[in-house]
Design an enzyme around this catalytic site. Structure first.
Site, PDB file in Angstrom:
ATOM      1  CE  LYS A  16      69.036  50.263  41.971  1.00 37.89           C
ATOM      2  NZ  LYS A  16      69.537  50.359  43.361  1.00 37.89           N
ATOM      3  CG  ASN A  22      58.474  48.663  49.443  1.00 36.84           C
ATOM      4  OD1 ASN A  22      59.026  47.746  50.042  1.00 36.84           O
ATOM      5  ND2 ASN A  22      58.347  49.876  49.956  1.00 36.84           N
ATOM      6  CG  ASP A  70      65.386  46.707  44.004  1.00 32.16           C
ATOM      7  OD1 ASP A  70      64.809  47.797  44.207  1.00 32.16           O
ATOM      8  OD2 ASP A  70      66.558  46.492  44.361  1.00 32.16           O
ATOM      9  CB  CYS A 129      74.234  60.049  50.497  1.00 32.45           C
ATOM     10  SG  CYS A 129      75.764  60.411  49.619  1.00 32.45           S
TER      11      CYS A 129
END
Length: 382
Positions: A105, A128, A82, A228
């Protein structure tokens, strides 16, 4: 041992007092609850769970809970991928805590999970996977990051929230022939799904892609300003639960593993289905895996299907009851027509009986030459 628990020391400062608490759960009780699956005949060898490695891509609402469940189940090794950070906005979900805000995270997850079960090996990557440079490293760790270095992982779990990352995982797993499971929660937070993808055997993510992927639409342009996605810890917890349940069934070989299992919270509906791979899939590695799978199936020894005759019911009984046909064999033959000559393997369902001639004897009447009036007069006199 499946699970090792160390002393957890916590203290709170209240004015001039310091309150300390030491807690030690019963290690044997924890182990017995897991091993009960073996004693009850559900799993043949639960301790085998320690030999497996699972990679989790996306440590968010679903991925973090999935990682915690696998850690508590005693998995051998977890790889976490992550690039996001913990935010206070994430606190409506499970797992992460307010004091972890600002940490990556994967870093926060590793710290929490090690405290839960130090026997599990953790490998975390804060990047990523969709970028070119990181994709190669991601492929390398999937291929060589097993419990024994140099061996591939046993399963990859996709817990990401965007199609770009899903397609990246799909591309990597198709190229490597790596089995993986995809999961997701809807934007309105009241439905979700999990999907098992075995390259060549089942449909990959590109075989029947969502419209946003098939039309090459940039999903970033679909996000509305100031709006969102909704988020419910309940829905994410349910999806994570059925995902890990499927992982355990797949790895430990028990029960039925679902190729696709959906969840609709509005009706409590759990649809299931399975999809075959698309021979015209856009992913060339998927098409290659399909050919390899067909060769593998063709090489398997063919099993002969033996048809067993059904048991005769009531052939003999204590009451002496018998079933007798009302038509004799001779009558049956007479009522059937001739059987035509047919190629081998073809039979007729029935035959049309031949047209029988009238059995009443014909009576010949000679012409007397009398008129109709004379005949009628004779009949009156009789």
């Amino acid at each position: 041992m499946l699970f090792t628990i160390y002393y957890l020391h916590r203290h709170w400062e209240y004015k001039d007092m310091v309150i300390s608490l030491q807690w030690l759960p019963d290690k044997c009780e924890i182990q017995s609850r897991l091993m009960a699956l073996k004693r009850m005949g559900i799993v043949s060898d639960y301790e085998k769970i320690r030999t497996f490695t699972v990679a989790i891509v996306g440590v968010g609402g679903v991925g973090s809970v999935t990682a915690e469940m696998l850690t508590r189940c005693g998995i051998g090794k977890l790889l976490l991928f992550d690039y996001d950070k913990v935010e206070l906005a994430n606190m409506n979900r499970l797992f992460f805590q307010p004091h972890q805000a600002g940490l990556s995270k994967v870093q926060a997850a590793e710290h929490t999970l090690r405290n839960i079960n130090p026997d599990v090996l953790f490998e975390v990557h804060n990047y990523n996977i969709t970028t070119v440079e990181n994709f190669e490293h991601f492929m390398n760790r999937i291929s060589n990051g097993g419990l024994e270095e140099g061996k591939p992982v046993d399963l990859v779990l996709s817990c990401v929230d965007n199609f770009e990352a899903r397609m990246t995982i799909n591309t990597a797993c198709n190229e490597l022939g790596q089995t993986w499971m995809e999961s997701g929660v809807s934007e309105n937070a009241v439905s979700g799904h999990i999907q098992l993808i075995i390259p060549g055997e089942s449909a990959c993510f590109a075989c029947a892609p969502p419209l946003v992927v098939a039309a090459n639409i940039d999903e970033k342009t679909l996000k509305r300003e100031g709006v969102c996605a909704a988020s419910l810890p309940t829905t994410m917890g349910v999806v994570a639960g059925i995902l890990v349940q499927n992982v355990l069934k797949f790895l430990l070989n028990f029960g039925t593993v679902s190729f696709y299992l959906g969840y609709n919270a509005m009706q409590d509906f759990f649809p299931t289905m399975s999809m075959k791979p698309n021979p015209q899939c856009d992913d060339r590695n998927c098409r290659k895996q399909q050919k390899e799978y067909k060769k593998k199936v063709a090489a398997l020894p063919k099993q002969e299907v033996i048809q067993e005759e059904g048991d005769i019911i009531h052939e003999d009984n204590e009451w002496g009851i018998e079933l007798v046909s009302e038509i004799s064999e001779e009558e049956l033959k007479k009522s059937s027509g001739p059987i035509p000559d047919l190629p081998e393997g073809i039979i007729v369902a029935y035959t049309v009986p031949q047209k029988q001639e009238d059995s009443v004897p014909e009576v010949t009447v000679e012409d007397s030459g009398e008129s109709l009036e004379d005949l009628m007069a004779k009949m009156k006199n009789i």
